[in-house]
Scaffold this motif. Structure first.
Motif, PDB file in Angstrom:
ATOM      1  N   TRP A  57      -8.999  -1.335  -1.714  1.00 19.61           N
ATOM      2  CA  TRP A  57      -9.453  -0.496  -2.824  1.00 19.61           C
ATOM      3  C   TRP A  57     -10.865   0.016  -2.589  1.00 19.61           C
ATOM      4  O   TRP A  57     -11.193   1.127  -3.017  1.00 19.61           O
ATOM      5  CB  TRP A  57      -9.331  -1.250  -4.143  1.00 19.61           C
ATOM      6  CG  TRP A  57      -7.923  -1.740  -4.344  1.00 19.61           C
ATOM      7  CD1 TRP A  57      -7.540  -3.021  -4.576  1.00 19.61           C
ATOM      8  CD2 TRP A  57      -6.723  -0.970  -4.286  1.00 19.61           C
ATOM      9  NE1 TRP A  57      -6.175  -3.096  -4.669  1.00 19.61           N
ATOM     10  CE2 TRP A  57      -5.636  -1.846  -4.494  1.00 19.61           C
ATOM     11  CE3 TRP A  57      -6.435   0.372  -4.076  1.00 19.61           C
ATOM     12  CZ2 TRP A  57      -4.321  -1.434  -4.496  1.00 19.61           C
ATOM     13  CZ3 TRP A  57      -5.110   0.785  -4.083  1.00 19.61           C
ATOM     14  CH2 TRP A  57      -4.072  -0.105  -4.287  1.00 19.61           C
ATOM     15  N   GLU A  80       1.365  -2.075  -9.090  1.00 18.77           N
ATOM     16  CA  GLU A  80      -0.068  -2.382  -9.063  1.00 18.77           C
ATOM     17  C   GLU A  80      -0.814  -1.421  -8.157  1.00 18.77           C
ATOM     18  O   GLU A  80      -1.910  -0.960  -8.500  1.00 18.77           O
ATOM     19  CB  GLU A  80      -0.292  -3.819  -8.582  1.00 18.77           C
ATOM     20  CG  GLU A  80       0.112  -4.890  -9.554  1.00 18.77           C
ATOM     21  CD  GLU A  80       0.048  -6.280  -8.939  1.00 18.77           C
ATOM     22  OE1 GLU A  80      -0.315  -6.407  -7.748  1.00 18.77           O
ATOM     23  OE2 GLU A  80       0.363  -7.242  -9.657  1.00 18.77           O
ATOM     24  N   THR A  86      -3.660   1.050  -9.575  1.00 23.44           N
ATOM     25  CA  THR A  86      -5.032   0.910  -9.079  1.00 23.44           C
ATOM     26  C   THR A  86      -5.500   2.206  -8.428  1.00 23.44           C
ATOM     27  O   THR A  86      -6.658   2.599  -8.588  1.00 23.44           O
ATOM     28  CB  THR A  86      -5.129  -0.262  -8.085  1.00 23.44           C
ATOM     29  OG1 THR A  86      -4.583  -1.427  -8.696  1.00 23.44           O
ATOM     30  CG2 THR A  86      -6.566  -0.529  -7.691  1.00 23.44           C
TER      31      THR A  86
END
Length: 132
Positions: free
Chosen positions: A85, A115, A119
């Motif tokens: 990320w 997810e 995200t």
């Protein structure tokens, strides 16, 4: 009882061309009236295409693969969640039009894929493509 016709009566078959000539004359008049309309130029103003700014650079793209064990690979490099990320956030900061292609293994957890997409949306990637 005999059926006999009069000796002086003789029947001949002739083609009646009068209706044919009438139809042809009507068609001739129609074509004579409509021909000038078809050959006259029509003045119209067509819309001109507006010059748009063409960006020669393609937006940055990355491919995120989710394996069966739930681990992420970004462009075929294995990364931990926090590293992944962080790298994607840096890429979005460099190019806001970035696209992310998400591909999941058929045995991967659906939750991991959800997810990943959520995200990606949270860090600002607007273009996410799901690939089979």
């Amino acid at each position: 009882m005999a059926f006999a016709s009069a000796a002086g009566t003789h029947c001949t078959a002739e083609l009646n061309v009068t209706p044919l000539v009438d139809v042809l004359l009507v068609l001739l008049v129609i074509f004579m009236v409509s021909a000038p309309v078809l050959t006259r130029p029509v003045d119209i103003q067509l819309p001109q295409p507006s010059p748009r700014s063409v960006d020669p650079e393609r937006p940055r793209s990355a491919q995120l693969t989710i394996s069966a064990d739930g681990s992420y690979r970004l462009d075929d490099r294995p990364l931990a969640d926090s590293e992944l990320w962080a790298k994607l956030a840096e890429a979005v900061a460099a190019d806001a039009r970035m696209t992310l292609s998400v591909r999941a293994n058929s045995d991967a957890s659906y939750q991991r894929m959800v997810e990943a997409v959520a995200t990606a949306h949270e860090i600002g990637i607007a273009n996410v493509a799901m690939q089979p």
